[in-house]
Structure formats: structure tokens, C-alpha cells
Design a protein around this motif. Structure first.
Motif, short mmCIF file in Angstrom:
data_model
loop_
_atom_site.label_atom_id
_atom_site.label_comp_id
_atom_site.label_asym_id
_atom_site.label_seq_id
_atom_site.Cartn_x
_atom_site.Cartn_y
_atom_site.Cartn_z
N GLU A 10 31.16 -42.95 -0.58
CA GLU A 10 30.48 -43.31 0.61
C GLU A 10 31.34 -44.26 1.54
OE1 GLU A 10 25.90 -44.18 1.58
OE2 GLU A 10 26.94 -45.42 0.15
N THR A 11 31.89 -45.25 0.65
CA THR A 11 32.50 -46.32 1.64
C THR A 11 33.73 -45.75 2.49
OG1 THR A 11 31.71 -48.08 0.02
CG2 THR A 11 33.86 -48.50 1.26
N LEU A 12 34.43 -44.81 1.75
CA LEU A 12 35.63 -44.26 2.26
C LEU A 12 35.24 -43.48 3.62
CD1 LEU A 12 38.60 -43.47 2.10
CD2 LEU A 12 37.62 -41.34 0.58
N LEU A 13 34.34 -42.85 3.43
CA LEU A 13 33.82 -41.84 4.48
C LEU A 13 33.43 -42.67 5.77
CD1 LEU A 13 32.01 -38.86 2.63
CD2 LEU A 13 34.54 -39.06 3.31
N TRP A 14 32.62 -43.91 5.40
CA TRP A 14 32.29 -44.67 6.61
C TRP A 14 33.43 -45.23 7.24
CZ3 TRP A 14 28.54 -43.60 9.77
CH2 TRP A 14 27.48 -43.25 9.00
N GLY A 19 36.40 -46.86 11.39
CA GLY A 19 37.65 -47.37 11.89
C GLY A 19 37.93 -48.91 11.29
N THR A 20 36.89 -49.35 10.96
CA THR A 20 37.00 -50.87 10.42
C THR A 20 36.34 -51.08 9.37
OG1 THR A 20 35.39 -52.02 11.88
CG2 THR A 20 37.59 -51.43 12.82
N PHE A 21 36.92 -52.13 8.43
CA PHE A 21 35.81 -52.38 7.28
C PHE A 21 34.56 -53.10 7.57
CE2 PHE A 21 39.57 -52.83 3.59
CZ PHE A 21 40.04 -51.39 4.12
N GLU A 66 43.61 -36.44 3.52
CA GLU A 66 43.41 -35.55 2.47
C GLU A 66 42.24 -35.37 1.57
OE1 GLU A 66 45.83 -32.75 -0.76
OE2 GLU A 66 46.45 -34.71 -0.05
N LEU A 67 42.03 -36.94 1.09
CA LEU A 67 40.89 -37.31 0.12
C LEU A 67 39.61 -37.07 0.93
CD1 LEU A 67 39.67 -37.80 -2.46
CD2 LEU A 67 40.19 -40.24 -1.92
N VAL A 68 39.52 -37.45 2.48
CA VAL A 68 38.35 -37.56 3.12
C VAL A 68 38.20 -36.01 3.45
CG1 VAL A 68 37.55 -38.02 5.39
CG2 VAL A 68 38.64 -39.84 4.15
N ARG A 69 38.88 -35.34 3.82
CA ARG A 69 38.88 -33.77 4.08
C ARG A 69 38.01 -33.15 2.98
NH1 ARG A 69 43.85 -32.14 4.71
NH2 ARG A 69 43.95 -31.42 2.81
N ASP A 70 38.70 -33.45 1.70
CA ASP A 70 38.06 -32.86 0.60
C ASP A 70 36.76 -33.23 0.07
OD1 ASP A 70 40.47 -31.17 0.48
OD2 ASP A 70 41.32 -32.62 -1.18
N CYS A 71 36.41 -34.48 0.44
CA CYS A 71 35.17 -35.33 -0.27
C CYS A 71 33.98 -35.13 0.81
CB CYS A 71 35.53 -36.64 -0.77
SG CYS A 71 36.54 -36.91 -2.11
N GLU A 72 34.40 -35.41 1.96
CA GLU A 72 33.38 -35.23 3.09
C GLU A 72 32.17 -33.96 2.81
OE1 GLU A 72 32.87 -36.74 7.41
OE2 GLU A 72 34.53 -35.48 7.28
N PRO A 73 32.63 -32.89 2.72
CA PRO A 73 31.79 -31.72 2.49
C PRO A 73 31.00 -31.81 1.19
CG PRO A 73 33.94 -30.95 2.22
CD PRO A 73 33.81 -32.31 2.91
N PHE A 75 30.22 -34.69 -0.67
CA PHE A 75 29.31 -35.80 -0.67
C PHE A 75 28.07 -35.49 0.12
CE2 PHE A 75 27.55 -39.80 0.79
CZ PHE A 75 27.52 -40.43 -0.18
N ALA A 76 28.21 -34.76 1.36
CA ALA A 76 27.25 -34.27 2.06
C ALA A 76 26.54 -33.14 1.37
CB ALA A 76 27.57 -33.44 3.36
N GLY A 77 27.11 -32.20 0.66
CA GLY A 77 26.30 -31.21 -0.23
C GLY A 77 25.60 -31.90 -1.36
#
Length: 287
Positions: A10-14, A19-21, A66-73, A75-77
């Protein structure tokens, strides 16, 4: 070595979205050091760098993207499955809502009441602003759901029409008695507002000129100015309905042909099931 948990993802995706910590910390109701610690834990566990500094913000590395692209759907699912299982009754979180004054005075109170009743674990943070700024906020992910004066055409947004508001020319009774053979003193919203355009169109249609056009970006303050006898203005009918009924304001010219239309909007790439559910509810509203 600590195992990665859902809050790490969740932290990674936000961070990727905002754009900032610091912005991610605000969104997740935690501190910037806590966000930094989570990122370090992820990078140590995975053995790769996920972000690199760029100016005052951060950008994803190739591995991070790559990690965001793979994890976003994924996590949402996962969130969607949990919320669907509880019929959204167990939904929690903070949703940032943007609205203009007209929406805030018409459809927003009912929407807020329904959310508080049906989803008690959800907190709404509401910001009243102008359409141009709200567009920027929702496109950058700093707002989740917005109610805009439309129509809005943006490939980055999904919108739903929620009705229209009639406009009226109003002035104080004293101003009206003075007559309008001479050019009008006019107050209005700034030039980027559809009400400003409707005002100019209406003057032209009536063959009239303004003795000077002053602007104010607050509808309620405009009402007070006009009620005080400082001129006439084109204003949303629902927001002056009580003043017209009481006689504090009167209509002084034919109503403008143009109405102000409103839309609810979210990001086209939005996958948060809670925000999607609130958008589903918002699109049933009628101003």
C-alpha cells in the motif's frame, strides 16, 4: 529479514501515485520517517532499489515500475474481495472529496449523510475549491472523488453527469428600483468559471453593457455583495432561492439560456474499490 506485508505494498502504491514520501505519509495517516522505513524494508527484502531521488520528489526505478504494475491490480483485487464479502459494511479509510460551492450547497450534504450512515468506518475529507484546481488535484491523486462544473473532457478521468443548475440575474430591491437603462455594475466569478461566460452571453443577448465587471471567487460572498446593493450578478438559482423568496434579492433580467452542468469524476486508472463504490453512489446523485 522481515517479510513484506500488505501495508508495504500500500505504501509503495501511494508513493508511486503521489510522487513524494511526505504526500504518501499524509494519505496513509502516518509519518514520513515511517514511510521511509517501509521503503527500506521493501528494498532490503527484495534486494533492489525501488525509488531514486529526483529534485524534491522521488521516481520509480525500472524495477519499481515493474513491481507497481504487477502489484496494483493484485492489491486492488484483494481489497475488492474483502469489501465485497462484507457488502462494504467493513470499509475503512479516508477519502478526499473535492467540490465547488454549488455542489456543496446542493447534492453534497445528502451524499455525505448517506456515506456516514452506510459506511461508518469511512472518513471523508472535503475541500471546497474551483473546478480548475479540483481537476489538477484529482488527476494527481491528491483528491479521490470530485464534483465539477462541466462538461469536463479529459482522457485521464471518468465522469458522470449529475444534473444542472439554472442561473438567475439578481440584485437588491434598491438596485432594481434604480433601473437598468444605464450600463450595469456587475459582479461575477473569475473568467475560468462557466458562470462568467454565461453572464457575458446574457448581457450580449439583452443588448446591454456592464459599467465595469468585478470578480470574486466565492459565491456566498458574491451574494452578500449584491444583497448589499453593490450591483447585479448572475448566480445559481438554488443558492439565492431563499433570498428571492424573502425579497432580499429580486430578478432583474431574463434568466441566462445557459445552465451550469455538473459531473462527478475520478481518475480513469482508479482501482481502489472503496473509491469506485463511492463513485458508483455519486453518479446516482441529481443536482
Amino acid at each position: 529479514m522481515r517479510r513484506l506485508a500488505l501495508f508495504h505494498l500500500e505504501t509503495l502504491l501511494w508513493i508511486a501515485r503521489l510522487g513524494t514520501f511526505r504526500a504518501a505519509a499524509e494519505r496513509l495517516n502516518t509519518t514520513q520517517p515511517a514511510i521511509s522505513a517501509r521503503v527500506r524494508e521493501m528494498e532490503e527484502q527484495l534486494g533492489v532499489a525501488l525509488f531514486r531521488k529526483e529534485g524534491r520528489g522521488v521516481v520509480l526505478t525500472a524495477k519499481g515500475r515493474e513491481l507497481v504494475r504487477d502489484c496494483e491490480p493484485l492489491f486492488a483485487g484483494f481489497e475488492r474481495a474483502l469489501l465485497k464479502a462484507s457488502d462494504f459494511a467493513g470499509a475503512t479509510g479516508v477519502v478526499r472529496v473535492g467540490a465547488g460551492e454549488i455542489a456543496a450547497a446542493t447534492c453534497l450534504p445528502g451524499f455525505v449523510n448517506a456515506v456516514e450512515q452506510d459506511l461508518p468506518g469511512v472518513s471523508l475529507e472535503i475541500e471546497i475549491d474551483l473546478t480548475a484546481r479540483m481537476l489538477q488535484q484529482v488527476q494527481t491523486g491528491r483528491s479521490d472523488l470530485v464534483f465539477l462544473a462541466g462538461p469536463v473532457a479529459s482522457p485521464g478521468l471518468v465522469t458522470a453527469p449529475i444534473g444542472a443548475v439554472a442561473l438567475v440575474w439578481v440584485a437588491s430591491p434598491e438596485t432594481a428600483k434604480a433601473g437598468f437603462d444605464a450600463p450595469l455594475p456587475v459582479w461575477t466569478l473569475p473568467t475560468n468559471s462557466p458562470i462568467h461566460g454565461a453572464m457575458r452571453e446574457s448581457l450580449a443577448a439583452n443588448g446591454m453593457a456592464a459599467r465595469g465587471i468585478a470578480t470574486c471567487n466565492n459565491v456566498r460572498l458574491l451574494i452578500e455583495i449584491v444583497r448589499g446593493g453593490r450591483g447585479a450578478a448572475v448566480l445559481p438559482e438554488p443558492m439565492v432561492r431563499a433570498d428571492l423568496a424573502s425579497g432580499a434579492l429580486v430578478e432583474v433580467l431574463p434568466r441566462p439560456a445557459r445552465e451550469v452542468r455538473f459531473e462527478a469524476a475520478i481518475r480513469a486508472r482508479e482501482e481502489d474499490p472503496l473509491i469506485l463504490e463511492l463513485f458508483r453512489r455519486a453518479r446516482t446523485l441529481r443536482i
